[in-house]
Structures are given as C-alpha cells and as structure tokens.
Design an enzyme around this catalytic site. Structure first.
Site, PDB file in Angstrom:
ATOM      1  N   GLN A 126      15.682  14.462  91.294  1.00 30.71           N
ATOM      2  CA  GLN A 126      16.113  14.236  89.979  1.00 30.71           C
ATOM      3  C   GLN A 126      15.431  15.152  90.116  1.00 30.71           C
ATOM      4  O   GLN A 126      14.316  15.936  90.131  1.00 30.71           O
ATOM      5  CB  GLN A 126      15.593  13.322  89.406  1.00 30.71           C
ATOM      6  CG  GLN A 126      15.842  13.843  87.448  1.00 30.71           C
ATOM      7  CD  GLN A 126      14.660  12.346  87.273  1.00 30.71           C
ATOM      8  OE1 GLN A 126      13.934  12.296  87.152  1.00 30.71           O
ATOM      9  NE2 GLN A 126      15.781  12.245  86.429  1.00 30.71           N
ATOM     10  N   GLY A 127      16.749  16.594  89.368  1.00 36.32           N
ATOM     11  CA  GLY A 127      16.483  18.023  89.342  1.00 36.32           C
ATOM     12  C   GLY A 127      16.571  18.126  87.422  1.00 36.32           C
ATOM     13  O   GLY A 127      17.110  18.761  87.163  1.00 36.32           O
ATOM     14  N   GLU A 244      15.707   4.788  83.213  1.00 33.83           N
ATOM     15  CA  GLU A 244      14.532   5.650  83.496  1.00 33.83           C
ATOM     16  C   GLU A 244      13.434   4.617  82.384  1.00 33.83           C
ATOM     17  O   GLU A 244      11.768   4.549  83.086  1.00 33.83           O
ATOM     18  CB  GLU A 244      14.374   6.637  83.723  1.00 33.83           C
ATOM     19  CG  GLU A 244      12.972   7.264  84.363  1.00 33.83           C
ATOM     20  CD  GLU A 244      13.123   9.037  84.180  1.00 33.83           C
ATOM     21  OE1 GLU A 244      12.032   8.624  85.196  1.00 33.83           O
ATOM     22  OE2 GLU A 244      13.945   9.249  83.922  1.00 33.83           O
ATOM     23  N   GLU A 386       4.290  11.318  74.215  1.00 35.93           N
ATOM     24  CA  GLU A 386       4.600  11.711  72.339  1.00 35.93           C
ATOM     25  C   GLU A 386       6.025  11.732  72.301  1.00 35.93           C
ATOM     26  O   GLU A 386       6.402  11.424  70.716  1.00 35.93           O
ATOM     27  CB  GLU A 386       3.530  13.001  71.996  1.00 35.93           C
ATOM     28  CG  GLU A 386       2.197  12.757  72.177  1.00 35.93           C
ATOM     29  CD  GLU A 386       1.965  12.853  73.798  1.00 35.93           C
ATOM     30  OE1 GLU A 386       0.391  12.119  74.155  1.00 35.93           O
ATOM     31  OE2 GLU A 386       2.158  12.507  74.921  1.00 35.93           O
TER      32      GLU A 386
END
Length: 399
Positions: A126-127, A244, A386
């Site tokens: 994953q970039g 994800e 956060e």
C-alpha cells in the site's frame, strides 16, 4: 437485537471447525498461538489451502471467486480461524485493493489482477503514507504527470508494509497540484519491478523488517493502471480505508490474546499464589474483558446492519479505536504477568523450545515484549486513533 446465532449459522461454524481441524497445518497453528513470526512461504501456504477450498476471499462476490457469504458467516469464519491459530490472510491484495478493483476497476483490470490475487501469484503493498502525509493523508505530494500513455511518478512513500516482498503497489499520487487536496489525487497500480523504484528497509523497535521507505524516480506507469477517474482517487481511498479500519480493530484476534493472558496469569506465581488470584491484577483483567465484550457487541451490531443492507460508517472508526486500545491493554497485562521473563525478544529467542523447569514456557516470555512493541503501532496505522475520534465527532456528534 437478537444476538443468538441461527441453527444454520451454528452448522456453518461446525463446518469451519471441521475444515480447520483437517486442513490447518499444526506447525503453523503452533507458531501463531505462540506469538511467533511466519515467513512469506508460511503465509502463502495457508492462503493457497484456503483458496483451494474457495474460502480465501470471504468478502468477494461469488462471481469473482468469493464464497458468497453474508456478514455473519464472515464473522464466524474469522472468529474460528483466530481461535484455531490460523495465520491472518495478508490483507493488501485480498481485502484492500481487490474490493477497490471490484467496485471501481475496469473489466480488464479485474480480469488481469483478481485471479493472481486469488492464487497468490502477486503480492501487494500500500502506497499511502508519506513523510509529510500520514494522518493528514490528503497532504500527499508524490507526483504523477501524464506523458502520452504513461504517468511519470516521482516522490516517496513511507511505512510501506511488506514492500520488500511485493510485486505490485496500489498508490495514491497527486495528478493535479492546483486542485483542492482531495480532488487532485489519483489511484494508480504500480509494478514494483519498474525501473526507478527503490525500496529501503526500516527496522522497527521489535527488531522486525516489516515496513519500508519506497522512492520513485521518474517511474513510468501505464495509464491503463489508473483505477477510477483521474483526480478522483480519494473516493477509492476512502472506500478502502473503511474496510481496513474495521479489520484493524481485530476483535476476534484480541479474544485469543485474552485467553492467553488468563492462561499465563494462572501459571505465573506471586508469593506462592497464581497471579490471577491477586485482586488488583484480576480487577484489571476483568475491566479489559468487559471492554472487549462491549467492542464485540458493537461489532455484532455492525454485522447485523450490514446483513440488512447497511454500509460501514462511523462504526469502522469506533471499532478501530476501541479494538486497538483493548488489544494494547491486554498485551500490556500479558507483559506485566511475564515480568522479567519478557526481556528476551530478539529474533533468535523467538525460535526457542520450552525450557524444562521454568515457571513459564519460553515462547510466552520470549514473545511478550515483541507482541507489546508490535501492538503499539496498531493505534497509528490505518489512520491514527486521534483522527478516528475526529471522524466519529463529525459523523455522530455533528461537531
């Protein structure tokens, strides 16, 4: 809400258990339950066993090779796999880029990439994150400039998990520097063997080489590898991140950790009595178990909503925050229970056999610190907790 599983769902659970008893290699399960590392070959071996049964990609539609399960069946399958010590399926291909391709990809892209994900021919990375664009992902600066039938990519990605194994990367790039941040981003598929790509390892606190820096120097990517429309890649990115984050919560995986914590605390002695009999420690275990039960109930509510046609929203952020926090608390208590035995966590210790005469098995002690250090990053990747709290505030509290 009825939280009881139907007879059909219970029968499916028994089918999964029978499959795991028959097909899960015992040596892989032993390594997983002991908290040890797996090689790429170990992971591919298990993924191919699952694919042979047709169970590698529970979330895919049947027309692309999925088993056609509903949300509850996927939950049961995952729960039983973790309980049995089955390796996690590497998510980048099967659970991340594949859903994006199924939703936004062209027929040619689906025909080209999905079968090779199914048979583990291609590994993906994953970039997304960059040195100046982590939690603020839309601030990414890796640039892709159109040159005929190619994009020319220049820039850098960081914290790229398993890039040293990957054949392909799904990558966010900036194709319009003058557009508002989210509007100028595109979603590209990049062959990692393309000239101009450099992968540099990052060794983390636990001594592991899992993440990397990736540099792009005039890397030419065919335009046909663009997923969706140019400058609208943020839509793909958000769709992927929702899936994800729900997975990162790892509620079923944390249930296994809780069982291990109780087992270790029942074996470890303090003043001649099991640590689990200590009122203060027992109260800490009870508190974190109640939090896990609450997170599990939230997960089940999300599953029921999905079964009835809903889509993940703020629930994915809630599960990501609470799931990672509970996991960290349990691993902290596990390390506390092991005490000074947690000191050996280097790679050579992770392969030790049990030492006769010791109170704790060496695998419990040698992997405790490794698991503790590994768990710290869970509240950061996939969008820091956060940031997730900001999303929750906007979507639920309307702040």
């Amino acid at each position: 809400m009825d939280i009881h599983f139907t007879p059909e769902e219970q029968a499916f659970r028994e089918e999964v258990r029978a499959f795991l008893r028959a097909e899960l290699p015992p040596e892989l399960a032993q390594r997983i339950l002991a908290g040890k590392r797996l090689s790429k070959e170990d992971q591919v071996r298990w993924m191919r066993i699952l694919n042979q049964r047709g169970w590698l990609v529970p979330g895919w539609p049947a027309e692309y090779g999925g088993p056609g399960w509903g949300a509850v069946q996927k939950h049961i399958f995952e729960e039983e796999c973790f309980a049995a010590g089955a390796p996690r399926v590497v998510a980048f291909g099967a659970k991340m880029v594949a859903p994006v391709l199924i939703r936004f990809g062209t027929p040619e892209q689906k025909a080209r990439f999905l079968p090779r994900i199914l048979d583990s021919s291609d590994w993906w990375c994953q970039g997304y994150s960059e040195p100046g664009a982590g939690s603020d992902l839309a601030a990414l600066k890796t640039r892709a400039v159109r040159d005929g039938d190619h994009y020319v990519v220049n820039g850098q990605k960081i914290w790229t998990t398993l890039a040293h194994y990957a054949d392909w990367m799904f990558c966010l790039v900036r194709t319009d520097p003058d557009a508002p941040q989210q509007r100028g981003i595109s979603f590209l598929l990049i062959d990692m063997r393309t000239p101009g790509i450099t992968v540099r390892p990052i060794i983390t606190l636990d001594g592991e080489h899992e993440v990397n820096e990736v540099f792009f120097d005039n890397v030419r990517v065919p335009v046909e590898n663009l997923v969706g429309r140019e400058n609208e890649g943020w839509t793909c990115a958000k769709y992927l991140l929702t899936h994800e984050r729900t997975s990162i919560g790892g509620i079923n995986q944390t249930k296994v950790l809780l069982r291990k914590l109780k087992q270790v605390a029942a074996q470890e002695l303090r003043n001649g009595r099991p640590l689990l009999d200590d009122p203060l420690f027992r109260a800490q275990v009870a508190a974190v178990e109640m939090q896990l039960m609450a997170a599990d109930m939230s997960n089940l509510r999300a599953l029921v909503a999905a079964r009835d046609g809903g889509v993940p929203g703020a629930e994915s952020s809630i599960l990501k925050v609470k799931g990672t926090e509970v996991r960290q608390q349990i691993v902290y208590l596990l390390t506390k229970a092991v005490g000074s035995y947690a000191l050996p966590f280097l790679e050579d210790e992770l392969g030790l056999e049990d030492r006769p005469g010791e109170v704790l098995h060496s695998t419990d002690s040698a992997t405790a610190a490794y698991q503790y250090l590994d768990s710290r990053k869970a509240s950061i990747y996939g969008g820091s907790n956060e940031i997730q709290k900001n999303i929750i505030a906007k979507m639920i509290l309307e702040l």
